[in-house]
Design an enzyme around this catalytic site. Structure first.
Site, mmCIF file in Angstrom:
data_model
loop_
_atom_site.group_PDB
_atom_site.id
_atom_site.type_symbol
_atom_site.label_atom_id
_atom_site.label_comp_id
_atom_site.label_asym_id
_atom_site.label_seq_id
_atom_site.Cartn_x
_atom_site.Cartn_y
_atom_site.Cartn_z
ATOM 1 C CG ASP A 148 9.889 -4.865 1.971
ATOM 2 O OD1 ASP A 148 10.319 -3.701 1.936
ATOM 3 O OD2 ASP A 148 9.580 -5.441 3.033
ATOM 4 C CD GLU A 183 11.893 -7.725 6.209
ATOM 5 O OE1 GLU A 183 10.920 -7.909 5.466
ATOM 6 O OE2 GLU A 183 12.116 -8.396 7.229
ATOM 7 C CE LYS A 233 9.659 -2.542 4.713
ATOM 8 N NZ LYS A 233 9.607 -3.876 5.323
ATOM 9 C CE LYS A 258 9.153 -9.667 9.151
ATOM 10 N NZ LYS A 258 10.190 -10.190 8.219
ATOM 11 C CB VAL A 304 5.819 -8.871 -1.694
ATOM 12 C CG1 VAL A 304 5.233 -8.996 -3.084
ATOM 13 C CG2 VAL A 304 7.313 -8.537 -1.782
ATOM 14 C CB THR A 305 4.216 -11.020 1.741
ATOM 15 O OG1 THR A 305 4.382 -10.908 3.155
ATOM 16 C CG2 THR A 305 5.436 -11.673 1.117
ATOM 17 C CB CYS A 329 6.331 -5.884 4.586
ATOM 18 S SG CYS A 329 7.683 -6.717 5.460
ATOM 19 C CD GLN A 334 -14.083 -5.015 12.006
ATOM 20 O OE1 GLN A 334 -14.420 -4.568 13.097
ATOM 21 N NE2 GLN A 334 -12.944 -5.642 11.794
HETATM 22 C C1 C5J Z 1 7.870 -8.847 3.756
HETATM 23 C C2 C5J Z 1 8.488 -10.835 4.943
HETATM 24 N N1 C5J Z 1 8.390 -7.905 2.968
HETATM 25 N N2 C5J Z 1 7.420 -11.499 4.564
HETATM 26 N N3 C5J Z 1 8.758 -9.608 4.465
HETATM 27 O O1 C5J Z 1 6.679 -9.051 3.815
HETATM 28 O O2 C5J Z 1 9.260 -11.328 5.731
#
Ligand code: C5J
Length: 223
Positions: free
Chosen positions: A27, A75, A132, A135, A160-161, A165, A205
């Protein structure tokens, strides 16, 4: 194609079979990264995401030179928003919603300028672009099929982010059996605290759903 290597990573070194690894770039779209875009209208400081661009461009160049499969995701939604559930569309009280006119066209709508990937990381011929609606990059896409067709078992996850995602995709990939290295300086968040904790959560972990490593380690492994 580069030979298998063991890379320094958290929580432990990882044997990376580069011939069976894909670089996944999540993204890196104008709507999220450019000043005046959707991300900024949500009240975010987009300069935090801009920091990812230079190291990611370097890693992308190394991956391309090594002949690695490169996958970009975006996205977004169909122009009639039929693939955007009301629960997503109507969330919160943003200044602008998905589908509204924005500085770079209708926000997060496929085919609009803002929906596409920033110039610095634009896909080149043969690279896979996964559109897509969610997320995660596996939900309602053929990503798993594409990876299986290429014999991929390990992913370098970038983009990102970090806490949205990137996390969703990494968790889904981990559940599907992929070993994921989240590249720490090639993922970005609008929130410094989420960036730090988001990376820590992956490798905690014993590597609960992946590994983390900086891009320098991976560029060195690829060259
Ligand atoms: C992504 C969002 N790509 N933060 N989208 O993380 O809405």
């Amino acid at each position: 194609m580069a030979q298998p290597v063991t890379i320094a990573a958290l929580p432990a070194p990882l044997h990376l079979d580069i011939a069976r690894t894909a670089l996944v770039i999540i993204d890196m779209q104008r709507d999220f990264l450019l000043p005046g875009g959707f991300g900024e209208t949500l009240g975010n400081d987009v300069s935090r995401l801009q920091q990812v661009v230079a190291p990611l461009a370097e890693l992308l160049a190394a991956a391309r030179a090594a002949g690695m499969l490169v996958i970009h995701t975006r996205e977004g939604h169909l122009p009639d928003l039929s693939d955007c559930p009301p629960a997503k569309l109507n969330r919160g009280t943003p200044a602008k919603r998905i589908g509204d006119p924005g500085a770079y066209g209708r926000i997060l709508i496929r085919g609009e300028y803002g929906h596409d990937i920033i110039d610095e990381l634009a896909p080149v011929g043969g690279e896979v672009v996964i559109d897509k609606p969610g997320k995660g990059a596996f939900y309602a896409t053929d990503l798993d099929t594409v990876l299986a067709e290429h014999g991929v078992t390990q992913l370098l996850v970038t983009g990102v982010t970090t806490e949205v995602c990137v996390h969703t995709t990494t968790r889904e990939a981990n559940d599907r059996g992929y070993e994921c290295v989240v590249v720490s300086d090639c993922v970005g968040s609008y929130f410094p605290e989420f960036q730090r904790v988001g990376l820590e959560m992956i490798a905690a972990q014993g590597g609960i759903f992946g590994w983390t490593a900086p891009s320098g380690v991976l560029v060195a492994a690829l060259t």
